[in-house]
Design a protein around this motif. Structure first.
Motif, short mmCIF file in Angstrom:
data_model
loop_
_atom_site.label_atom_id
_atom_site.label_comp_id
_atom_site.label_asym_id
_atom_site.label_seq_id
_atom_site.Cartn_x
_atom_site.Cartn_y
_atom_site.Cartn_z
N ASP A 95 0.82 -1.22 0.00
CA ASP A 95 0.00 0.00 0.00
C ASP A 95 0.86 1.27 0.00
N MET A 96 2.01 1.20 -0.68
CA MET A 96 2.80 2.39 -0.97
C MET A 96 2.13 3.14 -2.12
N THR A 97 2.28 4.44 -2.16
CA THR A 97 1.67 5.19 -3.25
C THR A 97 2.42 6.50 -3.48
N ASN A 98 2.20 7.06 -4.67
CA ASN A 98 2.77 8.36 -5.04
C ASN A 98 2.01 8.85 -6.27
N LEU A 99 2.48 9.92 -6.89
CA LEU A 99 1.83 10.49 -8.07
C LEU A 99 2.83 10.66 -9.20
N HIS A 100 2.36 10.38 -10.41
CA HIS A 100 3.10 10.68 -11.64
C HIS A 100 2.26 11.63 -12.47
N PHE A 101 2.87 12.69 -12.99
CA PHE A 101 2.18 13.70 -13.79
C PHE A 101 2.48 13.42 -15.26
N HIS A 102 1.69 12.52 -15.81
CA HIS A 102 1.99 11.88 -17.10
C HIS A 102 1.95 12.89 -18.24
N GLY A 103 3.09 12.99 -18.95
CA GLY A 103 3.18 13.82 -20.14
C GLY A 103 3.64 15.24 -19.90
N LEU A 104 3.61 15.70 -18.64
CA LEU A 104 4.03 17.07 -18.37
C LEU A 104 5.54 17.21 -18.52
N SER A 105 5.96 18.30 -19.16
CA SER A 105 7.38 18.59 -19.32
C SER A 105 7.87 19.35 -18.09
N VAL A 106 8.02 18.59 -17.00
CA VAL A 106 8.43 19.17 -15.73
C VAL A 106 9.60 18.37 -15.17
N SER A 107 10.22 18.88 -14.14
CA SER A 107 11.40 18.24 -13.57
C SER A 107 11.07 16.87 -13.00
N PRO A 108 11.98 15.88 -13.19
CA PRO A 108 11.80 14.57 -12.57
C PRO A 108 12.33 14.51 -11.14
N ASP A 109 12.83 15.62 -10.64
CA ASP A 109 13.38 15.65 -9.28
C ASP A 109 12.30 16.06 -8.28
N ALA A 110 12.43 15.59 -7.04
CA ALA A 110 11.54 15.99 -5.96
C ALA A 110 11.66 17.50 -5.73
N PRO A 111 10.54 18.17 -5.41
CA PRO A 111 9.19 17.65 -5.15
C PRO A 111 8.28 17.72 -6.37
N GLN A 112 8.83 17.43 -7.56
CA GLN A 112 8.02 17.51 -8.76
C GLN A 112 7.66 16.09 -9.23
N ASP A 113 7.97 15.73 -10.46
CA ASP A 113 7.50 14.44 -11.00
C ASP A 113 8.50 13.33 -10.67
N ASP A 114 8.73 13.12 -9.39
CA ASP A 114 9.70 12.12 -8.92
C ASP A 114 8.93 10.89 -8.43
N VAL A 115 9.03 9.79 -9.18
CA VAL A 115 8.36 8.55 -8.76
C VAL A 115 9.36 7.54 -8.21
N LEU A 116 10.64 7.90 -8.18
CA LEU A 116 11.68 6.99 -7.70
C LEU A 116 11.92 7.12 -6.21
N THR A 117 11.95 8.35 -5.69
CA THR A 117 12.25 8.52 -4.26
C THR A 117 11.06 9.05 -3.46
N MET A 118 10.06 9.61 -4.12
CA MET A 118 8.88 10.09 -3.41
C MET A 118 7.87 8.95 -3.30
N LEU A 119 7.78 8.34 -2.15
CA LEU A 119 6.86 7.23 -1.89
C LEU A 119 6.30 7.40 -0.49
N ALA A 120 4.99 7.24 -0.34
CA ALA A 120 4.34 7.39 0.95
C ALA A 120 3.82 6.05 1.43
N LYS A 121 4.20 5.67 2.64
CA LYS A 121 3.61 4.51 3.30
C LYS A 121 2.25 4.90 3.87
N PRO A 122 1.41 3.92 4.23
CA PRO A 122 0.15 4.25 4.89
C PRO A 122 0.40 5.14 6.12
N GLY A 123 -0.36 6.23 6.19
CA GLY A 123 -0.21 7.18 7.28
C GLY A 123 0.72 8.32 6.97
N GLU A 124 1.42 8.27 5.83
CA GLU A 124 2.34 9.34 5.47
C GLU A 124 1.74 10.24 4.39
#
Length: 488
Positions: A95-124
């Protein structure tokens, strides 16, 4: 945390009853900018065994509307249970989750379209601040969850929503005067649904499919969360439809009975942006890969004619999943009379259009800078013989400010849609033959035992950092068909 459960159940009931209740296409809630900031709180919740986005007390994903130069400020709260009862591609589900902003020409670094290191556990919670560049093209994009190993389950449950970057009227002025519809098409699993057979009849799935798939049909499509709603359009009325294929793993071959699509944009890229002399093109149907988007002007059918928005059958290959023909929505005259429906108010971009044509012919004559090869076996799915690993080095890199030519090879017996984060590419050849309608996309279908040649645009200076490319059949991505790319 609990959502507005009665509202959630009423939506689910309507989607089961579908057309029998003559349900009009619902309009999702919309969030717009105030003082150049689009601010919202989104929650990940589980109700009745189904993961969903919750917004403003309802289990409905909002349409996010932003203009170039705006900032998306999103607080994303993981209120999923600590122990999941669902099944994932790689069990157990965390039940980890995060967001990807599909197709947007934005930075892949946190806190933008980062799906590699930005992950929330339940309660986070995660706090996104996504800067939309001032020169970002207008169009339809979307957001969905992207935790490796759990993406397929969450997106199949419906954790997705549309993003509109305003300003399409800069490239096709007529759309400013038209009724706009944002249409989110999602897959819905009926594999273990006791009403599955009735739902298949409801959407008109034929008894015989078009491919050689051995499996039974496991999914149908919903439109804005409803099974077979009604779309109101007066005879000869012109409407601007923005359609996203938000399914986790199913293709759409879109058709409006008796009518054509006047295509304005594909995958969030206005046709005119790269080809100012040809701002639209006409098609009687269009194959839209999972994650693909179609933005088109549609004409209302003649009075008394029965018409529907449907997907045609897609043969996904000898080992692919069934993709049968079915009705997505019935098209009907407005109940209030023969007049047109009022169009929504939204931000208008009054700047002059900016075009970015390039001469791609010299690039086509060069050797491929990189080859992506999709393979699979009973143990998983691979890119260039490797399964994705979170701690792996990038498989390739790209110098920001350049273009590259890639070849995507499908060495399997089923279709695969190729997607790369952050950038668009020109798909210009398939199986070594020129495509009749080359297009700038962010997701492209790669044929069975075939190839696609593309030219990728790495010239945007905001995309520096570690990013990803993968198959957008999310079950395949979860099981390894993904790799890293470093933009440097």
């Amino acid at each position: 945390m609990t959502t507005n459960l009665p509202v959630f159940l009423s939506v689910m009931s309507l989607s089961i009853l579908g057309c029998a209740q003559a349900v009009s296409l619902p309009e999702p809630p919309q969030v717009q900018a105030q003082n150049h900031v689009v601010s919202l709180t989104l929650q990940a919740v589980n109700e009745s065994g189904r993961d969903a986005f919750a917004f403003d007390g309802k289990a409905v994903a909002p349409v996010i509307r932003a203009s170039p130069g705006n900032v998306l400020k999103i607080t994303y709260i993981n209120d999923l249970p600590a122990k999941s009862s669902e099944s994932c591609a790689i069990n157990p589900c965390m039940d980890m989750t995060n967001l990807h902003f599909h197709g947007l020409s934005v930075s892949p670094d946190a806190p933008q379209d980062d799906v590699l290191t930005m992950l929330a556990k339940p309660g986070e919670a995660l706090h996104y601040s996504v800067e939309i560049p001032r020169d970002h093209p207008p169009g339809l994009f979307w957001y969905h969850t992207h935790p490796h190993g759990e993406s397929h389950r969450q997106v199949l449950d419906g954790m997705s929503g549309a993003i509109v970057i305003e300003g399409m009227e800069r490239y096709v002025p007529e759309v400013e005067r038209l009724r706009e519809r944002v249409i989110v098409v999602r897959g819905r699993s009926i594999k273990h649904d006791p009403s599955g057979a009735a739902l298949m009849r409801e959407v008109g799935i034929p008894a015989k499919g078009c491919g050689g798939e051995a499996e039974a049909v496991e999914e149908i499509f919903t439109v804005n969360g409803i099974v077979r709603p009604q779309i109101e359009i007066a005879p000869k009325e012109r409407q601007f439809w923005r359609i996203v294929n938000a399914s986790a793993d199913r293709y759409l071959d879109l058709q409006v009975d008796g009518q054509t699509f006047e295509i304005v944009a594909l995958d969030g890229m206005p046709l005119a942006y790269r080809d100012p002399k040809h701002p639209t093109r006409i098609s009687d149907h269009l194959l839209v890969s999972p994650a693909g988007r179609l933005e088109a002007i549609v004409n209302g059918p003649p009075a008394g004619a029965h018409s529907a928005l449907r997907t045609l059958c897609v043969d996904t290959g000898p080992v692919g999943d069934p993709n049968p023909e079915m009705v997505l929505a019935d098209i009907v005259a407005p109940r209030s009379g023969t007049g047109t429906l009022s169009k929504q108010a939204h931000a208008i971009d009054e700047r002059a259009p900016v075009y970015k044509p390039i001469d791609v012919e010299p690039l086509k004559k060069t050797a491929a800078d990189f080859v992506v090869t999709f393979t699979e076996d009973k143990n998983g799915f691979y890119i260039n013989g490797l399964k994705f690993s979170a701690d792996a080095a990038p498989m390739t890199s790209a110098q920001v400010g350049t273009y590259q030519r890639w070849r995507i090879v499908n060495a399997t017996a089923e279709l695969h849609p190729f997607h790369i984060h952050q950038v668009h590419f020109l798909a210009y050849a398939q199986n070594d033959s020129p495509l009749p309608d080359p297009a700038w996309l962010d997701t492209v279908n790669v044929p069975v035992a075939g190839s696609v040649d593309v030219i990728l645009d790495f010239t945007d200076p905001v995309i520096k950092g570690m990013s990803l490319f993968h198959c957008h059949l999310l079950n395949h991505e979860d099981k390894g068909m993904m790799a890293k790319i470093l933009f440097k």
